[in-house]
Design a protein around this motif. Structure first.
Motif, short mmCIF file in Angstrom:
data_model
loop_
_atom_site.label_atom_id
_atom_site.label_comp_id
_atom_site.label_asym_id
_atom_site.label_seq_id
_atom_site.Cartn_x
_atom_site.Cartn_y
_atom_site.Cartn_z
N VAL A 57 -23.82 -24.24 5.99
CA VAL A 57 -23.19 -24.59 4.70
C VAL A 57 -24.21 -24.41 3.59
O VAL A 57 -25.37 -24.81 3.72
CB VAL A 57 -22.66 -26.04 4.70
N THR A 58 -23.78 -23.82 2.49
CA THR A 58 -24.64 -23.63 1.32
C THR A 58 -24.10 -24.43 0.14
O THR A 58 -22.90 -24.35 -0.17
CB THR A 58 -24.73 -22.15 0.94
N ASP A 59 -24.96 -25.23 -0.47
CA ASP A 59 -24.59 -26.05 -1.63
C ASP A 59 -25.48 -25.69 -2.81
O ASP A 59 -26.67 -25.41 -2.64
CB ASP A 59 -24.75 -27.55 -1.32
N ARG A 60 -24.90 -25.71 -3.98
CA ARG A 60 -25.65 -25.42 -5.20
C ARG A 60 -25.84 -26.69 -6.01
O ARG A 60 -24.94 -27.51 -6.14
CB ARG A 60 -24.91 -24.39 -6.05
N THR A 61 -27.03 -26.87 -6.53
CA THR A 61 -27.32 -27.96 -7.46
C THR A 61 -27.76 -27.34 -8.79
O THR A 61 -27.84 -26.12 -8.92
CB THR A 61 -28.45 -28.86 -6.91
N LYS A 62 -28.04 -28.19 -9.76
CA LYS A 62 -28.49 -27.67 -11.04
C LYS A 62 -29.85 -26.99 -10.92
O LYS A 62 -30.18 -26.07 -11.69
CB LYS A 62 -28.57 -28.81 -12.06
N LYS A 63 -30.64 -27.43 -9.96
CA LYS A 63 -31.99 -26.90 -9.81
C LYS A 63 -32.08 -25.71 -8.86
O LYS A 63 -32.87 -24.81 -9.06
CB LYS A 63 -32.94 -28.01 -9.34
N SER A 64 -31.29 -25.73 -7.79
CA SER A 64 -31.45 -24.69 -6.79
C SER A 64 -30.21 -24.59 -5.90
O SER A 64 -29.24 -25.31 -6.08
CB SER A 64 -32.69 -24.97 -5.93
N THR A 65 -30.28 -23.66 -4.96
CA THR A 65 -29.23 -23.46 -3.96
C THR A 65 -29.85 -23.66 -2.59
O THR A 65 -30.92 -23.12 -2.29
CB THR A 65 -28.62 -22.05 -4.07
N TYR A 66 -29.19 -24.43 -1.73
CA TYR A 66 -29.73 -24.76 -0.42
C TYR A 66 -28.72 -24.39 0.68
O TYR A 66 -27.52 -24.63 0.53
CB TYR A 66 -30.04 -26.26 -0.30
N THR A 67 -29.25 -23.85 1.76
CA THR A 67 -28.45 -23.58 2.95
C THR A 67 -28.94 -24.47 4.08
O THR A 67 -30.13 -24.51 4.36
CB THR A 67 -28.55 -22.11 3.38
N GLN A 68 -28.03 -25.19 4.71
CA GLN A 68 -28.37 -26.05 5.84
C GLN A 68 -27.68 -25.55 7.10
O GLN A 68 -26.52 -25.11 7.06
CB GLN A 68 -27.94 -27.50 5.58
N VAL A 69 -28.39 -25.64 8.21
CA VAL A 69 -27.85 -25.26 9.51
C VAL A 69 -27.80 -26.51 10.38
O VAL A 69 -28.83 -27.14 10.62
CB VAL A 69 -28.71 -24.17 10.18
#
Length: 261
Positions: A38-50
């Protein structure tokens, strides 16, 4: 490891649905979800978690536009993707090397645009792949040719002529056919669509898509989590390179969707 591929019964098949290394479900041969990405975007960055089958985060990737993405494996400290995996020097830019906890070395090949990733181990001096990725691709129908007939259908008697007919009958029929063709050539200068011969060129229709799969031998299964993590993060980088530019979060998400359609 012998320089031959293992029989199919010894190969794990993981399916990515959709074919998107940053947002996908990875299932085994019986349809059980083994990993969720799953990939989530925040105001600062974009993160992918497995996450694994126990819903534990086994690795994450922080997207960065200019610097290399930052990866975290298990409980380790975040590090640059290229500190975790070492890219091979010129002329082998399509390779990346990493080690497992026991110090054994592995090499992903196929990072160049247009290629597919394959994983090799140092057990046999990187001779035989122990994991391979197969992208989703379109399955096409065979070519179809359709030719519309003339509005004047030949007489059934012409279609059923016996090869034993005399030469005089053949000559008469030949003259009749020639007259019919001449008449078709001299018809109205503004023919209707029904009267006009029409040919549809051969065409191929996309009927469905093959699934995207990651194949692991028993040797690769020994480090299954590492194989999956390294593949997902490298494939994200791989597709960025194929796009021809460094992709921002918005651009990259569009790129991933395009590959997974």
């Amino acid at each position: 490891m012998a320089n031959t591929l293992l029989p199919p019964s010894d190969i794990l098949t993981f399916t990515l649905t959709p074919d998107n290394p940053t947002n996908t479900s990875i299932t085994n041969a019986v349809g059980e979800t083994i990993y969720t990405v799953v990939t989530d975007r925040t105001k600062k960055s974009t993160y992918t978690q497995v996450r694994d089958v126990s819903d534990e985060v086994i690795g994450s990737l922080e997207w960065r536009d200019v610097l290399a993405d930052r990866v975290r494996v298990g409980n380790s400290k975040p590090m640059s993707l290229w500190d975790w995996m070492k890219k091979s020097p010129v002329p082998f830019k399509d390779q990346a090397v990493f080690m497992d906890e026991r110090g054994r070395k592995y090499k992903w090949k196929g990072l160049a645009p247009g290629l597919s990733l394959q994983l090799f181990s140092n057990d046999d001096n990187y001779g035989t792949p122990i994991a391979r990725y197969q992208r989703s691709h379109a399955i096409l129908d065979p070519p179809i040719t359709q030719i519309a007939s003339l509005s004047s259908t030949p007489s059934p008697s012409l279609l059923s002529l016996s090869p034993t007919l005399t030469d005089s009958v053949r000559d008469t029929d030949a003259q009749s056919i020639a007259t019919t063709l001449a008449s078709a050539e001299t018809q109205s200068i503004a023919p209707t669509l029904v009267d006009e011969p029409r040919t549809i060129l051969p065409r191929r229709i996309i009927k469905q898509r093959s699934p995207a799969t990651l194949l692991l031998t028993s040797r690769a299964a020994e480090i299954q989590d590492l194989v999956v993590l390294s593949f997902l993060f490298l494939e994200k980088y791989h597709r960025t390179r194929e796009s021809g530019s460094v992709a921002s979060g918005n651009t990259m998400q569009g790129l991933m969707l395009a590959h997974g359609c």
